[in-house]
Design an enzyme around this catalytic site. Structure first.
Site, short mmCIF file in Angstrom:
data_model
loop_
_atom_site.label_atom_id
_atom_site.label_comp_id
_atom_site.label_asym_id
_atom_site.label_seq_id
_atom_site.Cartn_x
_atom_site.Cartn_y
_atom_site.Cartn_z
N ASP A 82 13.64 81.04 -26.37
CA ASP A 82 14.18 81.98 -27.54
C ASP A 82 14.26 83.14 -27.03
O ASP A 82 15.54 83.90 -27.60
CB ASP A 82 12.86 82.11 -28.46
CG ASP A 82 12.85 80.70 -29.33
OD1 ASP A 82 13.78 79.85 -29.21
OD2 ASP A 82 11.85 80.69 -29.99
N GLU B 80 18.79 75.97 -26.15
CA GLU B 80 18.87 74.88 -25.01
C GLU B 80 19.47 75.13 -23.56
O GLU B 80 18.78 74.60 -22.67
CB GLU B 80 19.40 73.59 -25.83
CG GLU B 80 19.10 73.12 -27.11
CD GLU B 80 17.58 72.70 -27.05
OE1 GLU B 80 17.43 72.08 -25.71
OE2 GLU B 80 17.06 72.75 -27.83
#
Length: 352
Positions: free
Chosen positions: A294, A213
């Site tokens: 990611d 995040e």
């Protein structure tokens, strides 16, 4: 249902009925704001009635069948009533402002409408997590411990201006898990669903999800997405201003007048094919952002933890693991697990 409403001209019939309702209660039906609010009140009641069976079935049959639903029937209806009350409080001023802006008329109408919606979106982004979200969920500070320490250390290493760290009781309604952040400038806050902590169990896996995040923040994905939405909003209002005075368009939908709200509804129906293309484009961008986030978490050293956490969350949420790539590209804003793990493995091979 939408096709039936359009084909049998339910909208113009309902518009006329709402005019009679305004007159019946002793108000001026020629006032477009009052007429529009009466129309929207009827639409809200109608939509609640027609959507209710599907919502109940989705929540208490489908979700419950797979072990996701945690809320009671009382909580379900309480949330629905709260949502309606919030709409009644917030909706009328917004609708009135839009009607006034359009009625004033201007060569720069699209810009004025966009400016109003921009300010409104910023205000809602500010007040929603502080005033509205707590009406539905309980937000408590994350207790002191290793998890809090690790998240704060990660945020500090990235110079993320973390001010508050909350846990939200998502488990009172569903076992689905999530995490998000909000706030402007130096006042950022992170919210963890209690289900995320319960499902991951390992603190490092939770931190890996937070690292993902934070990757969105560090890579400015939120800013890019916000700008994209604003550009699309401006283009939509530009298109609306081109057709709002087309009496033929209104007549083709059964209206002999040209109300502001009805013009917006008609315009939305006419641009649905374009909206599908735009949605597809936005999904592609969103998927790209997910892969980048990611990769960002992986660079921070959380590759193994992120893989493990993603697998656990996928299993707990019973999400589709390996869908058709074309179907996934069109329908999913987040790539399926198999694609995300493959991307992480691919980056590993590149590094070797």
């Amino acid at each position: 249902m939408d096709s039936t409403i359009l084909y049998f001209r339910v909208l113009p019939w309902f518009w006329k009925k709402s005019e009679h309702l305004v007159t019946l209660v002793g108000l001026n039906a020629e006032n477009e704001i009052l007429h529009t609010l009466a129309f929207l009140a009827g639409v809200m009641i109608w939509s609640q009635i027609t959507d209710l069976p599907f919502s109940l079935y989705s929540t208490f049959v489908i979700e419950a069948r797979h072990g996701f639903n945690k809320q009671t029937i009382w909580l379900f209806f309480r949330d629905m009533i709260k949502g309606m009350l919030i709409a009644i409080v917030i909706g009328p001023p917004i609708v009135a402002a839009i009607i006034v802006i359009v009625q004033k008329g201007s060569p720069y109408l699209a810009i004025y409408l966009w400016g109003f919606m921009l300010v409104l979106s910023l205000v809602m982004m500010t007040i929603y997590p502080v005033l509205i979200a707590p009406l539905f969920n309980k937000f408590t500070p994350l207790p002191d411990g290793t998890l809090r320490e690790k998240i704060e250390k990660l945020a500090a290493s990235l110079k993320f201006p973390l001010k508050k760290l909350f846990v939200v009781d998502g488990s009172t309604r569903s076992s689905h898990s999530n995490a998000y952040m909000y706030g402007f400038f130096k006042n950022k806050r992170i919210v963890l669903y209690d289900t995320l902590i319960q499902q991951c169990k390992n603190d490092d896996e939770v931190v890996a999800v937070i690292a993902h995040e934070l990757g969105h923040w560090k890579l400015n994905h939120t800013v890019y997405s916000f700008v994209a939405v604003q550009v699309l909003t401006l283009l939509q209002f530009g298109g609306y201003t081109l057709v709002r005075n087309s009496s033929d368009l209104f007549r083709s939908f059964g209206f002999d007048t040209q109300p502001v709200l009805i013009g917006l509804i008609i315009f939305q129906h006419t641009v649905i094919p374009i909206q599908h293309l735009v949605s597809f484009g936005l999904n592609l961008v969103s998927r790209s952002f997910e892969f980048q986030a990611d990769a960002f978490a992986k660079k921070l050293g959380y590759a193994a933890e992120l893989r493990s956490g993603l697998v656990k969350l996928q299993e707990e949420n019973l999400s589709a693991m390996n869908t058709d790539p074309w179907y996934s590209a069109y329908h999913y804003s987040h790539p399926p697990l198999v694609e995300r793990l493959a991307a992480l493995d691919k980056s590993d091979k590149k590094e070797k």
